[in-house]
Design an enzyme around this catalytic site. Sequence first.
Site, short mmCIF file in Angstrom:
data_model
loop_
_atom_site.label_atom_id
_atom_site.label_comp_id
_atom_site.label_asym_id
_atom_site.label_seq_id
_atom_site.Cartn_x
_atom_site.Cartn_y
_atom_site.Cartn_z
N ASP A 8 0.91 -0.78 0.27
CA ASP A 8 0.11 -0.01 0.20
C ASP A 8 0.74 1.14 -0.62
O ASP A 8 1.98 1.31 -0.27
CB ASP A 8 -1.20 0.05 1.04
CG ASP A 8 -0.31 0.45 2.47
OD1 ASP A 8 1.10 0.86 2.80
OD2 ASP A 8 -0.78 0.50 3.74
N CYS A 66 3.06 -2.73 3.90
CA CYS A 66 2.41 -2.21 4.69
C CYS A 66 3.57 -1.11 5.34
O CYS A 66 3.97 -1.54 5.76
CB CYS A 66 1.05 -2.32 4.85
SG CYS A 66 1.09 -3.33 6.03
N THR A 68 2.75 -1.42 9.24
CA THR A 68 3.48 -2.18 9.91
C THR A 68 4.09 -3.27 9.34
O THR A 68 4.26 -4.12 9.93
CB THR A 68 2.23 -2.01 10.91
OG1 THR A 68 1.19 -2.41 10.03
CG2 THR A 68 2.55 -0.60 11.94
N HIS A 99 10.37 -23.38 9.57
CA HIS A 99 8.98 -24.07 10.58
C HIS A 99 8.22 -23.54 9.57
O HIS A 99 7.14 -24.92 10.21
CB HIS A 99 8.94 -23.33 12.13
CG HIS A 99 10.69 -23.89 13.43
ND1 HIS A 99 10.94 -23.51 13.93
CD2 HIS A 99 11.84 -24.00 12.70
CE1 HIS A 99 11.72 -23.65 14.43
NE2 HIS A 99 12.78 -24.14 13.82
N HIS A 134 7.71 -30.42 11.38
CA HIS A 134 7.18 -28.84 11.00
C HIS A 134 6.64 -29.05 9.94
O HIS A 134 5.14 -28.45 9.64
CB HIS A 134 8.26 -27.79 10.59
CG HIS A 134 9.32 -27.91 11.62
ND1 HIS A 134 8.94 -27.24 12.71
CD2 HIS A 134 10.84 -27.48 11.60
CE1 HIS A 134 9.92 -26.53 13.59
NE2 HIS A 134 11.39 -26.97 12.75
#
Length: 144
Positions: A8, A66, A68, A99, A134
């Site tokens: 964004d 974005c 954050t 993992h 995993h």
Amino acid sequence: MIIAIASDHGGFKLKETIRKHLAAKEGIQVVDLGTSSEESVDYPIYGKACAETVAAGKAQRGIVVCGTGIGISIAANKIHGIRCGLCTSVEMAELTRKHNDANMLSLGGRITDEALALEIVDAFLDTDFEGGRHQRRVDMLDEM
Ligand code: RB5
């Protein structure tokens, strides 16, 4: 390897830096799904577009950005088959590959500086899934 990237407005600058970084690497083709400026847009649109490209097999990996890294990773993870890890360190990038077999990376353009972000991108691309115990957990994620 084809890598889809998207952001964004809050991640636009870092996405551009990542695009140039990837373009300089051999054997990598970048598909840039926007956005194309710092004009305000809605991160779910871009997270969805990148995730659908990866889920459809049109790209092997996706990288989304974005402000954050949170909102766009939430959007990406709503698409079936996507495992998008939000990373703020090289160790997190290595572990989300080892993992979680993450097929997408999310970064925060307002959180992580460019130099560290590029190290995280490289770790994400250069680290293999460990499989073993995993794999069962990744299979459980894919069944959800
Ligand atoms: C946009 O201002 C900001 O909310 C967005 O980039 C992101 O941080 C959302 O999680």
